[in-house]
Design a protein around this motif. Structure first.
Motif, PDB file in Angstrom:
ATOM      1  N   ARG A 133       0.758  -1.235  -0.046  1.00 34.88           N
ATOM      2  CA  ARG A 133       0.163  -0.527  -0.210  1.00 34.88           C
ATOM      3  C   ARG A 133       1.041   1.398   0.193  1.00 34.88           C
ATOM      4  O   ARG A 133       0.733   2.335  -0.480  1.00 34.88           O
ATOM      5  N   GLU A 170      -4.243  10.052   1.922  1.00 34.08           N
ATOM      6  CA  GLU A 170      -3.845   8.908   1.154  1.00 34.08           C
ATOM      7  C   GLU A 170      -5.858   8.526   0.515  1.00 34.08           C
ATOM      8  O   GLU A 170      -6.607   8.704   1.487  1.00 34.08           O
ATOM      9  N   LYS A 171      -5.534   8.625  -0.473  1.00 29.89           N
ATOM     10  CA  LYS A 171      -6.748   8.098  -1.554  1.00 29.89           C
ATOM     11  C   LYS A 171      -7.828   8.801  -0.845  1.00 29.89           C
ATOM     12  O   LYS A 171      -8.921   8.487  -0.323  1.00 29.89           O
ATOM     13  N   LEU A 229      -4.212   4.847   3.958  1.00 30.32           N
ATOM     14  CA  LEU A 229      -4.363   3.519   3.723  1.00 30.32           C
ATOM     15  C   LEU A 229      -4.892   2.405   4.584  1.00 30.32           C
ATOM     16  O   LEU A 229      -4.340   1.314   4.072  1.00 30.32           O
ATOM     17  N   VAL A 249      -0.400   8.874   5.370  1.00 35.65           N
ATOM     18  CA  VAL A 249      -1.208   7.359   6.496  1.00 35.65           C
ATOM     19  C   VAL A 249      -2.180   6.995   6.785  1.00 35.65           C
ATOM     20  O   VAL A 249      -3.006   6.556   6.403  1.00 35.65           O
ATOM     21  N   CYS A 258       1.347   4.354  -3.098  1.00 36.36           N
ATOM     22  CA  CYS A 258       0.307   5.979  -2.745  1.00 36.36           C
ATOM     23  C   CYS A 258       1.066   6.407  -3.079  1.00 36.36           C
ATOM     24  O   CYS A 258       2.718   7.242  -3.634  1.00 36.36           O
ATOM     25  N   LYS A 259       0.618   8.075  -3.574  1.00 34.87           N
ATOM     26  CA  LYS A 259       1.236   8.676  -4.150  1.00 34.87           C
ATOM     27  C   LYS A 259       2.386   9.961  -3.432  1.00 34.87           C
ATOM     28  O   LYS A 259       3.248  10.517  -3.657  1.00 34.87           O
TER      29      LYS A 259
END
Length: 332
Positions: A47, A144-145, A150, A140, A51-52
């Protein structure tokens, strides 16, 4: 029995009794169905890598701001070197290598543009201060997302939070990452400083060379061996003379490289750049990305602007500053 369950069974048989077993993880904040192939810590590694924030590390300063040469470390290559050293130590001590790697990969996700210079600039502007290790956890958990986070395990987040100052990580794997971070940056920063002409080989303290070795490879090898050979049970330790030489080398680097006016000459421009970006978005919140505008609504504008500026790469920060404050040439 799934592949994951077989791996968990192998961990129970092969790892040290004080290792963090995947099967006994404290879990995630949001419950998920376990993967049938990967352990929870292996899943966390994946993960983070995808991730970016991890990808942005390739354009964030380690020591030298936006170096022209291809061979200087960035925050990404630093992270990979930490992970390599930490995995080696964890394997030798029969600890959980996947947990160690996940913490290593995530430990610097919250670093600002321009390295610690950017961190110091933000620290002076945020109520309560700014610390990159706390921001790494926020990345995290929250950023993210598209705000979902995450959903990493508690052990990984604890190791990320405790990788530098303050309390020790709750797992030995997390404590290994803290030591590996220091081993990595001291030695690769010597390498980069020599490449940049800021540091000569003959200037490295004689005692450190005699005890640890004359090359980066030799020093890392000595430090890793000493830690592996002198750690007992849940106590991580190096041989006293090796630890003393390492501490001396650490102090030397702070005096001769990290505070060197030649190496850090361009850093004096960082605070003003960061402050002006911060002030601009505070006064123009409509220019924030949609996710940051949502954070401004939920947690306040200061928090949103901090997250936005902290997440920038060196290049994007300069590009954004230029687009805001530097006029373009007129063309017909």
């Amino acid at each position: 029995m799934t592949i994951r369950e077989r791996t968990e069974e192998l961990e129970e048989r092969m790892l040290a009794p004080y290792a963090a077993l995947s099967k006994k993880s404290l879990g995630r904040d949001a419950a998920e169905e376990p993967c049938d192939i990967r352990t929870c810590y292996r899943r966390d590694c994946d993960r983070i890598i995808h991730c970016k924030a991890f990808r942005r590390l390739k354009r964030k300063t380690q020591v030298f701001l936006s170096p022209e040469g291809d061979h200087y470390r960035t925050r990404l290559t630093h992270t990979l070197e930490v992970a390599q050293i930490a995995r080696t130590i964890a394997r030798a001590l029969r600890l959980n290598e996947d947990l160690t790697e996940a913490i290593s990969l995530g430990h610097d996700l919250g670093h600002t543009p321009f390295g610690h210079a950017g961190e110091r600039a933000l620290n002076g502007m945020i109520p309560g201060g700014f610390r990159h290790y706390e921001q790494s956890v926020r990345v995290v958990e929250k950023l993210e997302k598209d705000g979902k986070g995450l959903n990493l395990t508690k052990e990984v987040r604890d190791g990320i939070l405790c990788h530098t100052r303050g309390k020790e990580a709750s797992t030995l794997e997390g404590r290994i990452v803290k030591i590996s971070d220091r081993i990595a940056y001291i030695n690769h920063d010597i390498d980069d400083a020599q490449r940049a002409g800021v540091l000569l080989e003959k200037e490295i303290p004689e005692k450190a060379v005699k005890v640890l070795g004359a090359s980066r490879t030799a020093r890392i090898n000595t430090l890793v061996h000493s830690l592996v050979e002198n750690s007992r049970g849940e106590e991580l330790a190096m041989e006293p003379r090796v630890q003393e030489a390492f501490d001396e080398l650490h102090a030397f680097m702070y005096e001769h490289v990290y505070h060197n006016p030649c190496a850090k000459g361009e850093e004096k421009k960082v605070p003003e750049l960061v402050e002006q970006l911060f002030d601009f978005f505070m006064n123009n919140p409509q220019r924030l990305p949609d996710q940051m505008q949502l954070i401004a609504y939920q947690e306040g504008l200061v928090r949103a602007v901090c997250d936005h500026v902290a997440g920038m790469t060196d290049h994007f920060a300069v590009q954004t500053f230029t687009s805001i404050y530097i006029p373009n040439s007129w063309t017909s």
